[in-house]
Design a protein around this motif. Structure first.
Motif, PDB file in Angstrom:
ATOM      1  N   ALA A  89     -77.411 -45.516  26.106  1.00 31.42           N
ATOM      2  CA  ALA A  89     -76.579 -45.014  27.334  1.00 31.42           C
ATOM      3  C   ALA A  89     -76.588 -46.315  28.304  1.00 31.42           C
ATOM      4  CB  ALA A  89     -77.309 -43.860  27.872  1.00 31.42           C
ATOM      5  N   ILE A  90     -77.603 -46.854  28.552  1.00 31.96           N
ATOM      6  CA  ILE A  90     -77.602 -48.275  29.586  1.00 31.96           C
ATOM      7  C   ILE A  90     -76.885 -49.222  28.836  1.00 31.96           C
ATOM      8  CG2 ILE A  90     -79.032 -49.766  30.647  1.00 31.96           C
ATOM      9  CD1 ILE A  90     -81.219 -47.680  30.874  1.00 31.96           C
ATOM     10  N   ASN A  92     -74.416 -49.389  27.025  1.00 28.37           N
ATOM     11  CA  ASN A  92     -73.000 -49.091  26.891  1.00 28.37           C
ATOM     12  C   ASN A  92     -72.297 -48.507  28.178  1.00 28.37           C
ATOM     13  OD1 ASN A  92     -72.437 -49.293  23.953  1.00 28.37           O
ATOM     14  ND2 ASN A  92     -74.111 -47.945  23.742  1.00 28.37           N
ATOM     15  N   CYS A  93     -73.068 -48.741  29.194  1.00 30.40           N
ATOM     16  CA  CYS A  93     -72.496 -48.099  30.743  1.00 30.40           C
ATOM     17  C   CYS A  93     -71.804 -48.975  31.327  1.00 30.40           C
ATOM     18  CB  CYS A  93     -73.508 -47.433  31.227  1.00 30.40           C
ATOM     19  SG  CYS A  93     -74.628 -48.787  32.226  1.00 30.40           S
ATOM     20  N   GLU A  94     -71.185 -48.512  32.294  1.00 30.58           N
ATOM     21  CA  GLU A  94     -70.367 -49.534  33.067  1.00 30.58           C
ATOM     22  C   GLU A  94     -71.205 -50.330  33.768  1.00 30.58           C
ATOM     23  OE1 GLU A  94     -67.819 -49.222  37.260  1.00 30.58           O
ATOM     24  OE2 GLU A  94     -67.695 -47.413  35.946  1.00 30.58           O
ATOM     25  N   GLY A  99     -72.366 -46.640  37.581  1.00 26.25           N
ATOM     26  CA  GLY A  99     -72.326 -46.116  36.225  1.00 26.25           C
ATOM     27  C   GLY A  99     -73.637 -46.208  35.520  1.00 26.25           C
ATOM     28  N   THR A 100     -74.610 -47.076  35.988  1.00 26.57           N
ATOM     29  CA  THR A 100     -76.015 -47.050  35.642  1.00 26.57           C
ATOM     30  C   THR A 100     -76.839 -45.999  35.975  1.00 26.57           C
ATOM     31  OG1 THR A 100     -75.897 -49.568  35.398  1.00 26.57           O
ATOM     32  CG2 THR A 100     -78.167 -48.628  35.467  1.00 26.57           C
ATOM     33  N   SER A 102     -75.341 -42.950  36.868  1.00 30.31           N
ATOM     34  CA  SER A 102     -75.013 -42.039  36.221  1.00 30.31           C
ATOM     35  C   SER A 102     -75.590 -41.825  34.909  1.00 30.31           C
ATOM     36  CB  SER A 102     -73.406 -42.034  36.029  1.00 30.31           C
ATOM     37  OG  SER A 102     -72.930 -40.871  35.244  1.00 30.31           O
ATOM     38  N   VAL A 103     -76.007 -42.825  34.059  1.00 28.63           N
ATOM     39  CA  VAL A 103     -76.321 -42.670  32.580  1.00 28.63           C
ATOM     40  C   VAL A 103     -77.895 -42.373  32.757  1.00 28.63           C
ATOM     41  CG1 VAL A 103     -74.496 -44.223  31.630  1.00 28.63           C
ATOM     42  CG2 VAL A 103     -76.707 -44.956  32.247  1.00 28.63           C
ATOM     43  N   SER A 106     -77.971 -38.444  33.416  1.00 28.25           N
ATOM     44  CA  SER A 106     -77.623 -37.552  32.398  1.00 28.25           C
ATOM     45  C   SER A 106     -78.351 -37.711  31.385  1.00 28.25           C
ATOM     46  CB  SER A 106     -76.129 -37.958  32.168  1.00 28.25           C
ATOM     47  OG  SER A 106     -75.844 -39.324  31.709  1.00 28.25           O
ATOM     48  N   SER A 190     -77.985 -33.196  37.065  1.00 30.17           N
ATOM     49  CA  SER A 190     -77.552 -34.516  36.710  1.00 30.17           C
ATOM     50  C   SER A 190     -77.069 -35.048  38.031  1.00 30.17           C
ATOM     51  CB  SER A 190     -76.633 -34.765  35.896  1.00 30.17           C
ATOM     52  OG  SER A 190     -77.001 -34.540  34.414  1.00 30.17           O
TER      53      SER A 190
END
Length: 212
Positions: A89-90, A92-94, A99-100, A102-103, A106, A190
């Motif tokens: 997730a990290i 491929n995150c924004e 973004g960080t 959020s992943v 979640s 989340s």
């Protein structure tokens, strides 16, 4: 009796395929998770695991030695899956704080929900002895350092403190377990964890500004 029947009667039984040690471990862990899911952590013993897995007790003892060893293996199994999900997730995150955060939020909640209600019981059991608590702390330290590393670039040079990270982890565990028990929704868990992570980094950034 026909020739076909005679050949079937006289043919040797097909030998059962022996699982590799790695495959046997995977089977035992899967059965252990199932026991916890259906009957709770207290029902999990090495003897009962052997019975449910259809193997002899020495096979189970060879893999785990003690019940504490089995619980530790379950925690490692959970942590390994959590690490794979989190790292992917990290990666491929924004590349931003939003973004960080959020992943991380979640992915953490999703991992606990994927394991259902079993992992809280394992974590509670891990805290029951100093040896198991040490294992839990070691894995927590790895997770917290990973969070510190990926969040630090967004803290404007401020220090993300250990106290702040511990508070974040406490929130992560409480929220995800509440979601697993359906006290709150996964989205609520989340979102709240996301807000906690954002606040953690913003406080670090604010301290850096005050210090300049």
């Amino acid at each position: 009796m026909s020739t076909h029947e005679m050949s079937e009667e006289n043919s040797p039984a097909q030998p059962r395929r022996r699982l590799s040690r790695e495959d046997r471990l995977r089977q035992l862990l899967d059965v252990a998770w199932q026991i916890i899911r259906v009957e709770g952590t207290d029902a999990l013993t090495l003897g009962y695991l052997a019975e449910k897995a259809g193997v002899t007790k020495p096979v189970v003892y060879d893999h785990f030695v003690t019940r504490a060893g089995l619980l530790a293996a379950l925690y490692r199994d959970f942590d390994a899956r959590q690490t794979v999900v989190m790292d992917a997730a990290i990666a491929n995150c924004e590349p931003s704080l939003v973004g960080t955060a959020s992943v991380i939020a979640s992915a953490y909640v999703d991992c606990v929900l994927l394991q259902g209600n079993e992992i809280p019981g394992v974590i509670a059991a891990l805290a029951s002895t100093p040896e198991l608590e040490k294992i839990k702390r070691e894995y927590e330290a790895i997770f917290l350092e990973k969070c510190r590393s990926v969040l630090a670039p967004f803290a404007s040079g401020g220090q993300i403190t250990q106290a702040g990270l511990r508070a974040m982890l406490g929130a992560a565990e409480a929220l995800s377990h509440a979601a697993a028990n359906r006290e709150i929704s996964a989205e609520e868990a989340s979102n709240e964890l996301f807000a906690t992570i954002i606040a953690l980094v913003e406080r670090a950034a604010a301290r850096a500004t005050i210090g300049t």
